[in-house]
Design a protein around this motif. Sequence first.
Motif, mmCIF file in Angstrom:
data_model
loop_
_atom_site.group_PDB
_atom_site.id
_atom_site.type_symbol
_atom_site.label_atom_id
_atom_site.label_comp_id
_atom_site.label_asym_id
_atom_site.label_seq_id
_atom_site.Cartn_x
_atom_site.Cartn_y
_atom_site.Cartn_z
ATOM 1 N N VAL A 197 0.824 -1.205 0.000
ATOM 2 C CA VAL A 197 0.000 0.000 0.000
ATOM 3 C C VAL A 197 0.860 1.257 0.000
ATOM 4 O O VAL A 197 1.730 1.428 0.861
ATOM 5 N N GLU A 198 0.581 2.121 -0.947
ATOM 6 C CA GLU A 198 1.155 3.466 -0.975
ATOM 7 C C GLU A 198 0.101 4.413 -0.426
ATOM 8 O O GLU A 198 -1.042 4.445 -0.906
ATOM 9 N N VAL A 199 0.452 5.168 0.607
ATOM 10 C CA VAL A 199 -0.461 6.135 1.203
ATOM 11 C C VAL A 199 -0.068 7.515 0.709
ATOM 12 O O VAL A 199 1.106 7.903 0.810
ATOM 13 N N ARG A 200 -1.033 8.242 0.173
ATOM 14 C CA ARG A 200 -0.760 9.594 -0.321
ATOM 15 C C ARG A 200 -1.736 10.558 0.331
ATOM 16 O O ARG A 200 -2.930 10.281 0.447
ATOM 17 N N SER A 201 -1.205 11.678 0.726
ATOM 18 C CA SER A 201 -2.014 12.706 1.364
ATOM 19 C C SER A 201 -1.602 14.061 0.813
ATOM 20 O O SER A 201 -0.417 14.328 0.623
ATOM 21 N N ARG A 202 -2.573 14.867 0.565
ATOM 22 C CA ARG A 202 -2.332 16.244 0.138
ATOM 23 C C ARG A 202 -3.335 17.119 0.870
ATOM 24 O O ARG A 202 -4.467 16.709 1.116
ATOM 25 N N ASN A 203 -2.920 18.322 1.187
ATOM 26 C CA ASN A 203 -3.835 19.237 1.843
ATOM 27 C C ASN A 203 -4.463 20.218 0.855
ATOM 28 O O ASN A 203 -5.159 21.131 1.252
ATOM 29 N N THR A 204 -4.222 19.980 -0.445
ATOM 30 C CA THR A 204 -4.823 20.822 -1.475
ATOM 31 C C THR A 204 -5.033 19.983 -2.730
ATOM 32 O O THR A 204 -4.338 18.996 -2.945
ATOM 33 N N GLU A 205 -5.984 20.374 -3.526
ATOM 34 C CA GLU A 205 -6.238 19.672 -4.789
ATOM 35 C C GLU A 205 -5.445 20.299 -5.947
ATOM 36 O O GLU A 205 -5.565 19.850 -7.078
ATOM 37 N N ARG A 206 -4.650 21.311 -5.658
ATOM 38 C CA ARG A 206 -3.814 21.901 -6.706
ATOM 39 C C ARG A 206 -2.891 20.842 -7.272
ATOM 40 O O ARG A 206 -2.488 19.920 -6.574
ATOM 41 N N PHE A 207 -2.591 20.940 -8.510
ATOM 42 C CA PHE A 207 -1.688 20.016 -9.200
ATOM 43 C C PHE A 207 -2.238 18.588 -9.231
ATOM 44 O O PHE A 207 -1.486 17.632 -9.323
ATOM 45 N N GLY A 208 -3.563 18.426 -9.102
ATOM 46 C CA GLY A 208 -4.169 17.114 -9.242
ATOM 47 C C GLY A 208 -4.402 16.356 -7.957
ATOM 48 O O GLY A 208 -4.944 15.265 -7.975
ATOM 49 N N GLY A 209 -3.981 16.878 -6.828
ATOM 50 C CA GLY A 209 -4.225 16.205 -5.561
ATOM 51 C C GLY A 209 -3.332 15.000 -5.331
ATOM 52 O O GLY A 209 -2.345 14.768 -6.046
ATOM 53 N N ALA A 210 -3.687 14.205 -4.350
ATOM 54 C CA ALA A 210 -2.863 13.078 -3.910
ATOM 55 C C ALA A 210 -2.703 12.015 -4.988
ATOM 56 O O ALA A 210 -1.616 11.484 -5.197
ATOM 57 N N ALA A 211 -3.773 11.693 -5.686
ATOM 58 C CA ALA A 211 -3.704 10.627 -6.702
ATOM 59 C C ALA A 211 -2.733 10.987 -7.822
ATOM 60 O O ALA A 211 -1.994 10.127 -8.307
#
Length: 134
Positions: A66-80
């Motif tokens: 499992v790769e866990v990705r987190s972003r606090n903004t959707e800029r630049f496409g978000g975590a995915a």
Amino acid sequence: MDFLGKRPQGSAVSTTARGQRAEDAALACLQAQGLKLVARNYRTPGRGGGEIDLILRDRDGSLVFVEVRSRNTERFGGAAASIGSIKQQRIVLAARHYLMQFAAPPPCRLDVVLVDTSGSPAAVEWLKAAFDAM
């Protein structure tokens, strides 16, 4: 820290803490679905290797990397969008390295868990078999 003892905004410590919270949320979600933790933050030896955030065993006996990705903004496409081809290659490298310990490797898959930590509780999205090892 600067010469006044203050931590700079957006420092590595806060990024690390945010990542840890995201991994904790992802792990809790996966365990609630019946997966069992095998390893956490598995790294291959040497520079330029790979890392896997979580390795779990599914109810059917499959290993789940499992790769866990987190972003606090959707800029630049978000975590995915942050899981590009180079990141995928490093995850695959680490998974293959981990599987070398088995005489007959079990079935496995590569999942991604996206975590939005902006709310409480964190919003978690689980993408099973998110990419191939090709």
